[in-house]
Design an enzyme around this catalytic site. Structure first.
Site, PDB file in Angstrom:
ATOM      1  N   THR A 184       0.831  -1.208   0.000  1.00 41.18           N
ATOM      2  CA  THR A 184       0.000   0.000   0.000  1.00 41.18           C
ATOM      3  C   THR A 184       0.862   1.254   0.000  1.00 41.18           C
ATOM      4  O   THR A 184       2.072   1.193   0.184  1.00 41.18           O
ATOM      5  CB  THR A 184      -0.886   0.026   1.266  1.00 41.18           C
ATOM      6  OG1 THR A 184      -0.038   0.019   2.424  1.00 41.18           O
ATOM      7  CG2 THR A 184      -1.788  -1.188   1.312  1.00 41.18           C
ATOM      8  N   ASP A 185       0.226   2.407  -0.209  1.00 34.49           N
ATOM      9  CA  ASP A 185       0.950   3.670  -0.078  1.00 34.49           C
ATOM     10  C   ASP A 185       0.119   4.669   0.725  1.00 34.49           C
ATOM     11  O   ASP A 185      -0.957   4.329   1.231  1.00 34.49           O
ATOM     12  CB  ASP A 185       1.379   4.219  -1.445  1.00 34.49           C
ATOM     13  CG  ASP A 185       0.223   4.739  -2.288  1.00 34.49           C
ATOM     14  OD1 ASP A 185      -0.865   5.014  -1.741  1.00 34.49           O
ATOM     15  OD2 ASP A 185       0.400   4.879  -3.510  1.00 34.49           O
ATOM     16  N   ALA A 186       0.631   5.880   0.835  1.00 33.33           N
ATOM     17  CA  ALA A 186       0.025   6.864   1.722  1.00 33.33           C
ATOM     18  C   ALA A 186      -1.365   7.309   1.260  1.00 33.33           C
ATOM     19  O   ALA A 186      -2.060   8.012   2.004  1.00 33.33           O
ATOM     20  CB  ALA A 186       0.941   8.084   1.870  1.00 33.33           C
ATOM     21  N   GLU A 187      -1.808   6.923   0.063  1.00 37.78           N
ATOM     22  CA  GLU A 187      -3.203   7.190  -0.319  1.00 37.78           C
ATOM     23  C   GLU A 187      -4.141   6.151   0.306  1.00 37.78           C
ATOM     24  O   GLU A 187      -5.354   6.224   0.142  1.00 37.78           O
ATOM     25  CB  GLU A 187      -3.351   7.213  -1.853  1.00 37.78           C
ATOM     26  CG  GLU A 187      -2.728   8.463  -2.480  1.00 37.78           C
ATOM     27  CD  GLU A 187      -3.165   8.708  -3.915  1.00 37.78           C
ATOM     28  OE1 GLU A 187      -3.860   7.858  -4.499  1.00 37.78           O
ATOM     29  OE2 GLU A 187      -2.785   9.764  -4.466  1.00 37.78           O
ATOM     30  N   GLY A 188      -3.562   5.160   0.986  1.00 37.08           N
ATOM     31  CA  GLY A 188      -4.383   4.188   1.712  1.00 37.08           C
ATOM     32  C   GLY A 188      -4.756   2.963   0.884  1.00 37.08           C
ATOM     33  O   GLY A 188      -5.465   2.081   1.353  1.00 37.08           O
TER      34      GLY A 188
END
Lengths: 131, 131, 131, 131
Positions: free
Chosen positions: C15-19
């Site tokens: 995953t990344d910081a956009e969720g």
């Protein structure tokens, strides 16, 4: 909970130009081990996140004993070795065939988010009663 | 904005057991190119995120012409080829030495989050007036 | 071979910081799908590598329809749509629940290494008779 | 060599759904630091590989003190703290603003490949005279 075992296949994405698993990717493998151990005992991280309960890694030490290669099926063995008010410590080994190729001790801390910053909290009882 | 250039060094983390850059990692390289192009014109993604404006990749096509290897310094060249009400399209090339080794066309869509789901929105004017 | 299905769990690493899953990581997921399809029909990539037979991605196109999130169990569906003298083309879909969230068409080319550079070769019959 | 500093930008690829850098990715950052320190003193890993001289990580310990986030520019500070016959030990810190957010001690061992397996060797003098 007693030792938890997770089988993992090594793919191209995990390897590097030395022909073996990139050293940083063992930390992905052992995190999958911790996550699936949690899932096994009924702890789901995305659900915990919705209740503003997270775990973050506090510190770790590890030994790279031998190398896993493309197509190897390795086994991550995970056990909780310590439970404190705010933290959990795991002992984790990675096995290939009959050899240990990696071990790590990983301490994680229970936190909530406050203005985008993680603050340590007491591990909620719905977690401590399960681990 | 005219073509934007970003130099990137290839590290062990980027390569795989075939001895070259893992195919999926070229998409990291071109995302760095788009991000730095945005930063250059004053668009900061973490700041946009705080205002609930995100871009997500809608579709892409790419050609893997040759391979980058460990220690190569490659160049990502990025240009915006199309600007629509809700989307931006980029043409991106990766160059090593005097050869093009990779190209891609990437369409990204402007969205906001609604109950954890991304919904397309009109690209805000503070963005369109800059690109 | 008919359609091949592989279940994959989404971890924090994906995953990344956009969720949601980082766009480049879908290419890891579909590569696992192709690798396990090969394994299913008796083709082992590390063994092929020892005989100097590799596949490299030639080109791809993909659509990001919706997002997978932490803890989702997604399914990669893979089918070979075309077999040429030197290349194979795959159609691959990623499904979550009853929705398609991603699709891709991926063309891979059979190569050998010559002085560290990949050269296209005819796909060996030990491969073509299996796919 | 005295302390070596490398600036690194945090991209989406480095973060995870907790909104901060994924813990395993700090090991990518510090490996870039070691690699660029080597390059600075004239040691190129791909060239060393062609002479069958590699370094592999033997062991490490690390503390995750605070978190880096999307768009942060962090600094990796690297110093060699110990030089043995077959190994090198690094002290590495990651700084953001005026705060240390991560530290690690990393021991790497010099090896050659023998039948696909790494064997420890004495660090060649062309290396020891530079570090």
């Amino acid at each position: 909970m007693k030792e938890f075992s997770l089988k993992i296949r090594v793919y191209y994405e995990d390897t590097d130009a030395e022909g073996v698993v990139y050293y940083g990717n063992y930390f992905k493998f052992i995190e999958r081990g911790r996550t699936e151990m949690f899932r096994k005992i009924g702890l789901n991280q995305s659900q915990m996140g919705r209740e503003d309960v997270y775990f973050v890694v506090h510190s770790l030490s590890s030994n790279f004993i031998s190398s896993a290669k493309l197509d190897d099926e390795i086994e991550v063995r995970t056990i909780i070795s310590e439970l404190d008010l705010t933290s959990l410590t795991f002992k984790q080994n990675i096995i290939f065939g009959d050899r240990k190729i990696f071990n790590a001790t990983v301490k994680i801390v229970c936190v909530k988010k406050e203005n985008g910053v993680f603050k340590p909290i007491k591990i909620p009882t719905f977690i401590t009663e399960k681990v």
